[in-house]
Design an enzyme around this catalytic site. Structure first.
Site, PDB file in Angstrom:
ATOM      1  N   HIS A  48       0.812  -1.215   0.000  1.00  0.00           N
ATOM      2  CA  HIS A  48       0.000   0.000   0.000  1.00  0.00           C
ATOM      3  C   HIS A  48       0.848   1.267   0.000  1.00  0.00           C
ATOM      4  O   HIS A  48       0.439   2.287  -0.552  1.00  0.00           O
ATOM      5  CB  HIS A  48      -0.924   0.032   1.215  1.00  0.00           C
ATOM      6  CG  HIS A  48      -1.658   1.325   1.370  1.00  0.00           C
ATOM      7  ND1 HIS A  48      -2.632   1.715   0.485  1.00  0.00           N
ATOM      8  CD2 HIS A  48      -1.524   2.332   2.249  1.00  0.00           C
ATOM      9  CE1 HIS A  48      -3.073   2.910   0.836  1.00  0.00           C
ATOM     10  NE2 HIS A  48      -2.427   3.307   1.910  1.00  0.00           N
ATOM     11  N   CYS A  49       2.046   1.213   0.581  1.00  0.00           N
ATOM     12  CA  CYS A  49       2.763   2.455   0.870  1.00  0.00           C
ATOM     13  C   CYS A  49       3.654   2.954  -0.266  1.00  0.00           C
ATOM     14  O   CYS A  49       3.460   4.044  -0.790  1.00  0.00           O
ATOM     15  CB  CYS A  49       3.605   2.288   2.141  1.00  0.00           C
ATOM     16  SG  CYS A  49       2.617   2.115   3.641  1.00  0.00           S
ATOM     17  N   ILE A  50       4.668   2.180  -0.639  1.00  0.00           N
ATOM     18  CA  ILE A  50       5.719   2.708  -1.497  1.00  0.00           C
ATOM     19  C   ILE A  50       5.215   3.101  -2.890  1.00  0.00           C
ATOM     20  O   ILE A  50       5.627   4.127  -3.418  1.00  0.00           O
ATOM     21  CB  ILE A  50       6.894   1.719  -1.593  1.00  0.00           C
ATOM     22  CG1 ILE A  50       7.415   1.415  -0.188  1.00  0.00           C
ATOM     23  CG2 ILE A  50       8.032   2.308  -2.416  1.00  0.00           C
ATOM     24  CD1 ILE A  50       8.535   0.400  -0.167  1.00  0.00           C
ATOM     25  N   ILE A  85       2.383   4.289  -3.650  1.00  0.00           N
ATOM     26  CA  ILE A  85       1.322   5.293  -3.568  1.00  0.00           C
ATOM     27  C   ILE A  85       1.761   6.569  -2.865  1.00  0.00           C
ATOM     28  O   ILE A  85       1.552   7.681  -3.365  1.00  0.00           O
ATOM     29  CB  ILE A  85       0.085   4.691  -2.849  1.00  0.00           C
ATOM     30  CG1 ILE A  85      -0.538   3.592  -3.729  1.00  0.00           C
ATOM     31  CG2 ILE A  85      -0.940   5.762  -2.504  1.00  0.00           C
ATOM     32  CD1 ILE A  85      -1.684   2.865  -3.066  1.00  0.00           C
ATOM     33  N   ASP A  86       2.382   6.429  -1.705  1.00  0.00           N
ATOM     34  CA  ASP A  86       2.625   7.579  -0.839  1.00  0.00           C
ATOM     35  C   ASP A  86       3.436   8.705  -1.475  1.00  0.00           C
ATOM     36  O   ASP A  86       3.124   9.886  -1.253  1.00  0.00           O
ATOM     37  CB  ASP A  86       3.301   7.129   0.452  1.00  0.00           C
ATOM     38  CG  ASP A  86       2.423   6.179   1.254  1.00  0.00           C
ATOM     39  OD1 ASP A  86       1.254   6.000   0.868  1.00  0.00           O
ATOM     40  OD2 ASP A  86       2.899   5.613   2.242  1.00  0.00           O
TER      41      ASP A  86
END
Length: 439
Positions: free
Chosen positions: A271-273, A275-276
Protein backbone atom coordinates in the site's frame (compact mmCIF):
# COMPACT_ATOMS: atom_id res chain seq x y z
CA UNK A 1 -12.40 16.22 30.11
CA UNK A 2 -8.80 15.61 29.09
CA UNK A 3 -7.87 14.82 32.71
CA UNK A 4 -10.64 12.23 32.93
CA UNK A 5 -9.59 10.60 29.66
CA UNK A 6 -5.93 10.65 30.65
CA UNK A 7 -6.79 8.87 33.90
CA UNK A 8 -8.70 6.21 31.93
CA UNK A 9 -5.76 5.74 29.58
CA UNK A 10 -3.20 5.55 32.38
CA UNK A 11 -5.29 2.97 34.24
CA UNK A 12 -5.97 1.06 30.99
CA UNK A 13 -9.71 1.48 31.48
CA UNK A 14 -10.12 3.39 28.20
CA UNK A 15 -12.00 1.45 25.51
CA UNK A 16 -9.90 1.50 22.32
CA UNK A 17 -11.82 1.48 19.03
CA UNK A 18 -10.13 0.71 15.72
CA UNK A 19 -11.82 1.53 12.41
CA UNK A 20 -10.57 -0.61 9.54
CA UNK A 21 -9.77 -4.23 10.38
CA UNK A 22 -7.10 -5.00 7.83
CA UNK A 23 -3.32 -5.22 7.62
CA UNK A 24 -2.91 -2.16 9.88
CA UNK A 25 -5.92 -2.39 12.17
CA UNK A 26 -5.57 -5.99 13.33
CA UNK A 27 -1.88 -5.77 14.33
CA UNK A 28 -2.66 -2.53 16.17
CA UNK A 29 -5.47 -4.22 18.06
CA UNK A 30 -3.07 -7.02 18.96
CA UNK A 31 -0.65 -4.50 20.50
CA UNK A 32 -3.36 -2.88 22.64
CA UNK A 33 -4.94 -6.17 23.70
CA UNK A 34 -1.56 -7.55 24.75
CA UNK A 35 -1.02 -4.45 26.87
CA UNK A 36 -4.30 -4.99 28.71
CA UNK A 37 -6.87 -2.76 26.98
CA UNK A 38 -10.46 -3.58 26.07
CA UNK A 39 -11.04 -3.02 22.36
CA UNK A 40 -13.75 -2.84 19.75
CA UNK A 41 -13.15 -3.14 16.02
CA UNK A 42 -15.21 -1.46 13.31
CA UNK A 43 -15.45 -2.44 9.64
CA UNK A 44 -18.05 -2.01 6.91
CA UNK A 45 -17.32 -5.54 5.65
CA UNK A 46 -19.87 -7.75 7.43
CA UNK A 47 -18.02 -10.92 6.40
CA UNK A 48 -14.88 -9.74 8.22
CA UNK A 49 -16.93 -8.89 11.30
CA UNK A 50 -18.57 -12.33 11.38
CA UNK A 51 -15.26 -14.14 10.94
CA UNK A 52 -13.52 -12.13 13.65
CA UNK A 53 -16.33 -12.69 16.12
CA UNK A 54 -16.01 -16.42 15.39
CA UNK A 55 -12.32 -16.16 16.25
CA UNK A 56 -11.13 -16.49 12.65
CA UNK A 57 -8.41 -14.47 10.95
CA UNK A 58 -8.06 -13.57 7.27
CA UNK A 59 -4.49 -12.23 7.28
CA UNK A 60 -1.43 -14.42 7.71
CA UNK A 61 0.53 -12.58 10.40
CA UNK A 62 -2.42 -12.39 12.83
CA UNK A 63 -3.47 -15.98 13.50
CA UNK A 64 -6.93 -17.34 14.24
CA UNK A 65 -5.55 -18.56 17.58
CA UNK A 66 -4.69 -14.95 18.49
CA UNK A 67 -8.16 -13.69 17.63
CA UNK A 68 -9.83 -16.60 19.41
CA UNK A 69 -7.75 -15.71 22.46
CA UNK A 70 -8.91 -12.07 22.24
CA UNK A 71 -12.49 -13.28 22.21
CA UNK A 72 -12.01 -15.78 25.04
CA UNK A 73 -10.51 -13.06 27.24
CA UNK A 74 -13.46 -10.80 26.28
CA UNK A 75 -11.04 -8.06 25.21
CA UNK A 76 -12.34 -7.71 21.66
CA UNK A 77 -15.45 -7.68 19.58
CA UNK A 78 -16.03 -6.61 15.98
CA UNK A 79 -19.00 -4.70 14.63
CA UNK A 80 -20.22 -2.94 11.52
CA UNK A 81 -22.57 -0.76 13.60
CA UNK A 82 -20.87 2.64 13.41
CA UNK A 83 -23.29 4.16 15.93
CA UNK A 84 -21.26 2.25 18.53
CA UNK A 85 -18.30 4.57 17.91
CA UNK A 86 -19.64 6.59 20.82
CA UNK A 87 -18.72 3.71 23.16
CA UNK A 88 -14.98 4.04 22.48
CA UNK A 89 -12.88 6.48 24.48
CA UNK A 90 -10.22 6.46 21.77
CA UNK A 91 -10.87 5.94 18.06
CA UNK A 92 -7.99 4.95 15.77
CA UNK A 93 -8.63 5.36 12.03
CA UNK A 94 -6.85 2.72 9.92
CA UNK A 95 -8.64 2.95 6.57
CA UNK A 96 -7.20 2.88 3.02
CA UNK A 97 -5.89 6.04 1.34
CA UNK A 98 -5.48 4.99 -2.31
CA UNK A 99 -4.90 7.07 -5.42
CA UNK A 100 -7.73 7.77 -7.84
CA UNK A 101 -7.58 7.24 -11.61
CA UNK A 102 -5.68 10.50 -12.10
CA UNK A 103 -3.17 9.51 -9.36
CA UNK A 104 -4.47 12.11 -6.92
CA UNK A 105 -5.10 11.23 -3.25
CA UNK A 106 -8.45 9.57 -2.61
CA UNK A 107 -9.44 10.50 0.93
CA UNK A 108 -13.02 9.26 0.63
CA UNK A 109 -12.40 6.50 3.19
CA UNK A 110 -10.97 9.01 5.67
CA UNK A 111 -13.76 11.53 5.20
CA UNK A 112 -16.42 8.81 5.21
CA UNK A 113 -15.06 7.46 8.48
CA UNK A 114 -14.86 11.00 9.84
CA UNK A 115 -18.56 11.50 9.07
CA UNK A 116 -19.45 8.25 10.84
CA UNK A 117 -17.44 9.36 13.87
CA UNK A 118 -19.01 12.84 13.80
CA UNK A 119 -22.47 11.29 13.91
CA UNK A 120 -21.55 9.45 17.12
CA UNK A 121 -18.93 11.80 18.60
CA UNK A 122 -19.30 12.71 22.27
CA UNK A 123 -17.29 15.04 24.48
CA UNK A 124 -14.03 13.66 25.86
CA UNK A 125 -13.08 11.32 23.01
CA UNK A 126 -9.67 11.14 21.33
CA UNK A 127 -9.53 10.52 17.57
CA UNK A 128 -6.22 9.47 15.98
CA UNK A 129 -5.66 9.11 12.25
CA UNK A 130 -3.15 6.39 11.33
CA UNK A 131 -3.77 6.17 7.58
CA UNK A 132 -0.88 7.43 5.45
CA UNK A 133 -1.66 10.78 3.85
CA UNK A 134 -0.23 14.12 2.81
CA UNK A 135 0.69 16.86 5.31
CA UNK A 136 -2.27 19.00 6.49
CA UNK A 137 -4.86 16.20 6.08
CA UNK A 138 -5.54 15.84 9.80
CA UNK A 139 -5.97 19.56 10.41
CA UNK A 140 -7.61 20.66 7.15
CA UNK A 141 -9.63 17.59 6.16
CA UNK A 142 -10.42 15.39 9.17
CA UNK A 143 -10.98 18.03 11.87
CA UNK A 144 -13.61 20.02 9.88
CA UNK A 145 -15.52 16.79 9.24
CA UNK A 146 -15.45 15.89 12.93
CA UNK A 147 -16.60 19.38 13.90
CA UNK A 148 -19.79 18.84 11.91
CA UNK A 149 -20.86 17.11 15.11
CA UNK A 150 -21.21 20.55 16.69
CA UNK A 151 -18.33 19.81 19.05
CA UNK A 152 -15.07 21.78 18.95
CA UNK A 153 -11.63 20.27 18.68
CA UNK A 154 -9.34 21.00 21.66
CA UNK A 155 -12.38 21.92 23.71
CA UNK A 156 -14.78 19.00 23.43
CA UNK A 157 -12.65 16.31 21.78
CA UNK A 158 -9.02 15.68 20.89
CA UNK A 159 -7.20 14.79 17.68
CA UNK A 160 -3.76 13.43 16.79
CA UNK A 161 -1.95 11.84 13.88
CA UNK A 162 0.33 8.81 14.26
CA UNK A 163 1.27 7.05 11.01
CA UNK A 164 1.20 3.28 10.76
CA UNK A 165 4.56 1.63 10.19
CA UNK A 166 3.49 -1.92 9.46
CA UNK A 167 5.88 -4.29 7.70
CA UNK A 168 3.78 -7.40 6.98
CA UNK A 169 5.70 -10.62 7.38
CA UNK A 170 8.54 -9.08 9.40
CA UNK A 171 8.50 -11.10 12.63
CA UNK A 172 11.20 -8.89 14.16
CA UNK A 173 9.03 -5.77 13.97
CA UNK A 174 5.43 -6.33 14.99
CA UNK A 175 3.27 -3.27 15.68
CA UNK A 176 4.30 -3.31 19.34
CA UNK A 177 8.01 -3.31 18.46
CA UNK A 178 8.00 -0.26 16.17
CA UNK A 179 8.34 3.25 17.67
CA UNK A 180 5.36 5.53 17.02
CA UNK A 181 5.69 9.08 15.73
CA UNK A 182 2.87 11.14 17.25
CA UNK A 183 1.71 14.66 16.44
CA UNK A 184 -1.20 16.26 18.31
CA UNK A 185 -3.48 19.04 17.12
CA UNK A 186 -2.71 20.69 20.48
CA UNK A 187 -0.72 19.93 23.64
CA UNK A 188 -3.55 18.04 25.35
CA UNK A 189 -4.12 15.85 22.30
CA UNK A 190 -0.41 15.06 22.10
CA UNK A 191 -0.28 14.22 25.80
CA UNK A 192 -3.26 11.88 25.52
CA UNK A 193 -1.99 10.15 22.37
CA UNK A 194 1.52 9.61 23.71
CA UNK A 195 0.12 8.23 26.95
CA UNK A 196 -2.05 5.81 24.99
CA UNK A 197 0.65 4.48 22.67
CA UNK A 198 3.12 4.40 25.55
CA UNK A 199 1.26 1.37 26.91
CA UNK A 200 1.27 -0.56 23.64
CA UNK A 201 4.48 0.13 21.69
CA UNK A 202 8.20 0.08 22.37
CA UNK A 203 8.79 3.82 22.09
CA UNK A 204 7.12 7.15 21.36
CA UNK A 205 8.51 9.94 19.17
CA UNK A 206 6.42 13.05 19.95
CA UNK A 207 6.62 15.80 17.33
CA UNK A 208 5.35 19.36 17.30
CA UNK A 209 2.35 18.94 14.99
CA UNK A 210 0.32 16.47 12.93
CA UNK A 211 1.94 17.93 9.80
CA UNK A 212 5.41 16.85 10.99
CA UNK A 213 4.15 13.31 11.62
CA UNK A 214 2.36 13.19 8.25
CA UNK A 215 5.46 14.43 6.41
CA UNK A 216 7.72 11.97 8.28
CA UNK A 217 5.69 9.02 7.04
CA UNK A 218 5.77 10.29 3.45
CA UNK A 219 9.54 10.81 3.71
CA UNK A 220 10.08 7.25 4.97
CA UNK A 221 8.31 5.74 1.98
CA UNK A 222 9.60 8.20 -0.61
CA UNK A 223 13.15 7.42 0.53
CA UNK A 224 12.54 3.76 -0.26
CA UNK A 225 10.80 4.45 -3.56
CA UNK A 226 13.62 6.67 -4.85
CA UNK A 227 16.35 4.20 -3.86
CA UNK A 228 14.48 1.24 -5.34
CA UNK A 229 14.11 3.24 -8.56
CA UNK A 230 17.88 3.81 -8.55
CA UNK A 231 18.67 0.08 -8.45
CA UNK A 232 15.90 -0.69 -10.95
CA UNK A 233 17.44 1.79 -13.39
CA UNK A 234 20.90 0.36 -12.75
CA UNK A 235 19.53 -3.13 -13.35
CA UNK A 236 18.40 -2.16 -16.86
CA UNK A 237 21.76 -0.54 -17.60
CA UNK A 238 23.85 -3.39 -16.20
CA UNK A 239 21.72 -6.07 -17.87
CA UNK A 240 22.71 -4.51 -21.18
CA UNK A 241 26.36 -4.84 -20.17
CA UNK A 242 25.88 -8.46 -18.98
CA UNK A 243 26.66 -7.45 -15.38
CA UNK A 244 24.65 -9.04 -12.55
CA UNK A 245 23.09 -6.22 -10.49
CA UNK A 246 22.54 -8.63 -7.57
CA UNK A 247 26.23 -9.45 -7.31
CA UNK A 248 27.03 -5.74 -7.56
CA UNK A 249 24.71 -4.97 -4.62
CA UNK A 250 26.15 -7.84 -2.57
CA UNK A 251 29.62 -6.38 -3.11
CA UNK A 252 28.59 -2.79 -2.34
CA UNK A 253 26.78 -3.67 0.90
CA UNK A 254 30.01 -4.98 2.45
CA UNK A 255 30.92 -1.33 3.02
CA UNK A 256 30.24 -0.79 6.74
CA UNK A 257 29.12 2.85 6.38
CA UNK A 258 27.43 5.17 3.90
CA UNK A 259 25.53 2.48 1.96
CA UNK A 260 22.20 0.75 2.49
CA UNK A 261 21.20 -2.08 0.18
CA UNK A 262 18.01 -1.75 -1.85
CA UNK A 263 16.98 -4.39 -4.35
CA UNK A 264 15.41 -4.32 -7.80
CA UNK A 265 12.26 -6.18 -8.73
CA UNK A 266 9.43 -6.46 -11.26
CA UNK A 267 7.76 -3.31 -9.90
CA UNK A 268 6.62 -1.84 -6.59
CA UNK A 269 3.94 -3.32 -4.39
CA UNK A 270 2.22 -2.84 -1.07
CA UNK A 271 0.00 0.00 0.00
CA UNK A 272 2.76 2.46 0.87
CA UNK A 273 5.72 2.71 -1.50
CA UNK A 274 3.86 2.76 -4.86
CA UNK A 275 1.32 5.29 -3.57
CA UNK A 276 2.63 7.58 -0.84
CA UNK A 277 5.24 9.53 -2.86
CA UNK A 278 2.48 10.68 -5.21
CA UNK A 279 0.79 12.39 -2.26
CA UNK A 280 3.78 14.73 -2.21
CA UNK A 281 3.74 15.30 -5.97
CA UNK A 282 0.04 16.19 -5.74
CA UNK A 283 0.69 18.56 -2.84
CA UNK A 284 3.58 20.15 -4.76
CA UNK A 285 1.37 20.76 -7.80
CA UNK A 286 -1.13 22.53 -5.56
CA UNK A 287 1.70 24.84 -4.48
CA UNK A 288 2.88 25.41 -8.05
CA UNK A 289 6.04 23.37 -7.41
CA UNK A 290 7.56 20.23 -8.90
CA UNK A 291 9.06 17.13 -7.27
CA UNK A 292 11.34 15.83 -9.99
CA UNK A 293 13.12 13.13 -8.00
CA UNK A 294 9.83 11.62 -6.86
CA UNK A 295 8.21 11.78 -10.28
CA UNK A 296 11.26 10.26 -11.96
CA UNK A 297 11.35 7.45 -9.39
CA UNK A 298 7.68 6.73 -10.02
CA UNK A 299 8.28 6.67 -13.75
CA UNK A 300 11.23 4.25 -13.45
CA UNK A 301 9.44 1.90 -11.06
CA UNK A 302 6.19 1.85 -13.04
CA UNK A 303 8.11 0.81 -16.18
CA UNK A 304 9.57 -2.32 -14.59
CA UNK A 305 6.70 -4.74 -15.39
CA UNK A 306 6.95 -3.84 -19.09
CA UNK A 307 10.72 -4.32 -18.92
CA UNK A 308 10.22 -7.80 -17.42
CA UNK A 309 7.75 -8.82 -20.14
CA UNK A 310 10.16 -7.47 -22.75
CA UNK A 311 12.92 -9.66 -21.36
CA UNK A 312 10.52 -12.61 -21.27
CA UNK A 313 9.78 -12.05 -24.96
CA UNK A 314 13.51 -12.05 -25.75
CA UNK A 315 14.14 -15.28 -23.87
CA UNK A 316 11.17 -17.07 -25.42
CA UNK A 317 12.28 -15.82 -28.83
CA UNK A 318 15.69 -17.42 -28.23
CA UNK A 319 13.81 -20.69 -27.76
CA UNK A 320 11.86 -20.10 -30.98
CA UNK A 321 8.60 -19.25 -29.24
CA UNK A 322 6.38 -16.14 -29.19
CA UNK A 323 4.67 -14.92 -26.04
CA UNK A 324 1.29 -15.46 -27.69
CA UNK A 325 -0.13 -18.88 -26.76
CA UNK A 326 2.92 -19.73 -24.64
CA UNK A 327 2.10 -21.18 -21.24
CA UNK A 328 3.40 -18.77 -18.59
CA UNK A 329 3.08 -19.42 -14.86
CA UNK A 330 3.65 -16.44 -12.56
CA UNK A 331 5.04 -17.42 -9.18
CA UNK A 332 3.78 -15.09 -6.47
CA UNK A 333 0.72 -12.85 -6.32
CA UNK A 334 1.58 -11.21 -2.98
CA UNK A 335 3.57 -7.98 -3.23
CA UNK A 336 6.47 -9.29 -1.09
CA UNK A 337 7.83 -12.60 0.12
CA UNK A 338 6.11 -14.73 2.75
CA UNK A 339 2.97 -12.58 3.14
CA UNK A 340 -0.61 -12.93 1.95
CA UNK A 341 -0.92 -9.21 1.19
CA UNK A 342 -1.71 -8.61 -2.51
CA UNK A 343 -2.18 -4.82 -2.33
CA UNK A 344 -0.71 -3.05 -5.36
CA UNK A 345 1.26 -6.17 -6.25
CA UNK A 346 3.31 -5.83 -9.47
CA UNK A 347 2.33 -9.43 -10.19
CA UNK A 348 -1.10 -8.22 -11.26
CA UNK A 349 0.41 -5.78 -13.75
CA UNK A 350 2.58 -8.62 -15.10
CA UNK A 351 -0.50 -10.81 -15.44
CA UNK A 352 -2.43 -8.11 -17.28
CA UNK A 353 0.47 -7.57 -19.68
CA UNK A 354 0.81 -11.31 -20.30
CA UNK A 355 -2.89 -11.57 -21.12
CA UNK A 356 -2.57 -8.55 -23.41
CA UNK A 357 0.30 -10.29 -25.21
CA UNK A 358 -1.86 -13.40 -25.62
CA UNK A 359 -0.12 -15.72 -23.16
CA UNK A 360 -1.81 -18.78 -21.66
CA UNK A 361 -1.63 -17.52 -18.07
CA UNK A 362 -1.56 -19.36 -14.76
CA UNK A 363 -0.12 -18.59 -11.33
CA UNK A 364 0.90 -20.08 -8.02
CA UNK A 365 1.07 -18.51 -4.58
CA UNK A 366 0.96 -20.57 -1.36
CA UNK A 367 -0.35 -17.51 0.50
CA UNK A 368 -2.89 -16.23 -2.06
CA UNK A 369 -5.04 -19.19 -3.20
CA UNK A 370 -7.29 -17.10 -5.45
CA UNK A 371 -6.85 -13.81 -7.30
CA UNK A 372 -8.93 -11.26 -5.36
CA UNK A 373 -11.26 -8.70 -6.85
CA UNK A 374 -9.45 -5.38 -7.20
CA UNK A 375 -10.33 -1.78 -8.01
CA UNK A 376 -7.54 -1.17 -10.51
CA UNK A 377 -6.95 -4.57 -12.14
CA UNK A 378 -9.20 -6.62 -14.38
CA UNK A 379 -8.11 -10.24 -14.15
CA UNK A 380 -9.99 -13.50 -14.65
CA UNK A 381 -10.96 -15.71 -11.73
CA UNK A 382 -7.66 -17.57 -11.37
CA UNK A 383 -6.74 -20.05 -8.66
CA UNK A 384 -3.28 -21.07 -7.53
CA UNK A 385 -1.97 -24.12 -9.40
CA UNK A 386 0.00 -26.90 -7.74
CA UNK A 387 3.65 -26.95 -8.82
CA UNK A 388 3.85 -30.61 -9.74
CA UNK A 389 6.67 -31.80 -12.02
CA UNK A 390 4.09 -32.38 -14.75
CA UNK A 391 2.62 -28.88 -14.45
CA UNK A 392 6.03 -27.20 -14.45
CA UNK A 393 7.17 -29.22 -17.48
CA UNK A 394 4.11 -28.04 -19.43
CA UNK A 395 4.97 -24.36 -18.91
CA UNK A 396 6.98 -22.58 -21.58
CA UNK A 397 8.26 -20.27 -18.84
CA UNK A 398 7.92 -19.91 -15.08
CA UNK A 399 8.19 -16.24 -14.06
CA UNK A 400 9.30 -15.67 -10.46
CA UNK A 401 7.60 -12.44 -9.36
CA UNK A 402 7.62 -12.99 -5.56
CA UNK A 403 10.40 -14.93 -3.86
CA UNK A 404 8.44 -16.84 -1.21
CA UNK A 405 10.54 -18.99 1.13
CA UNK A 406 8.04 -21.83 0.67
CA UNK A 407 9.19 -22.39 -2.92
CA UNK A 408 11.59 -25.22 -3.63
CA UNK A 409 13.65 -23.44 -6.29
CA UNK A 410 15.76 -26.51 -7.09
CA UNK A 411 12.56 -28.42 -7.82
CA UNK A 412 11.13 -25.55 -9.87
CA UNK A 413 14.24 -25.14 -12.02
CA UNK A 414 14.73 -28.88 -12.46
CA UNK A 415 11.27 -29.47 -13.90
CA UNK A 416 10.75 -26.20 -15.82
CA UNK A 417 11.71 -25.45 -19.41
CA UNK A 418 12.70 -21.84 -18.68
CA UNK A 419 12.72 -19.77 -15.46
CA UNK A 420 12.68 -15.97 -15.53
CA UNK A 421 13.85 -14.74 -12.12
CA UNK A 422 13.05 -11.12 -11.17
CA UNK A 423 14.08 -11.49 -7.49
CA UNK A 424 17.39 -13.40 -7.55
CA UNK A 425 15.46 -16.20 -5.86
CA UNK A 426 17.44 -18.88 -7.72
CA UNK A 427 20.79 -17.63 -6.44
CA UNK A 428 21.40 -20.85 -4.52
CA UNK A 429 20.40 -23.21 -7.34
CA UNK A 430 23.50 -25.03 -8.62
CA UNK A 431 22.08 -27.44 -11.23
CA UNK A 432 20.27 -26.66 -14.51
CA UNK A 433 21.31 -23.01 -14.38
CA UNK A 434 21.23 -22.87 -18.17
CA UNK A 435 17.42 -22.70 -17.80
CA UNK A 436 17.54 -19.54 -15.67
CA UNK A 437 17.35 -15.99 -16.97
CA UNK A 438 17.17 -12.81 -14.87
CA UNK A 439 15.12 -9.69 -15.45
Amino acid sequence: MSAELLQKIESKKALVGVVGLGYVGLPLLDAFINSGFQTIGFDIDDEKVVRLNRGESYIKHISSDQIANWREKKQFEATSDMSRLSEADVILICVPTPLNESRDPDLSYVTGTGEEIAAALRPGQLVILESTTYPTTTRDVLVPVLEKSGLKVSEDFFVAYSPEREDPGNIDYSAAKIPKVVGGIDEQSLKLATALYGHAVVGIVPVSSPEIAEAAKILENTYRAVNIALVNELKVLLDGLHIDIWEVIDAAKTKPFGFQAFYPGPGLGGHCIPIDPFYLTWLARKQGLTTRFIELAGEVNSRMPEYVIGRLSEFLNDAGKPVRDSKICVLGAAYKKDVDDPRESPSFVLMELLLKWGADLSYNDPHVPRIPKMRHHDLPDLRSQELTPEFLAEQDCVLIATDHSAYDYDHIVKHSQLVLDTRNATKGVTENREKIRKA
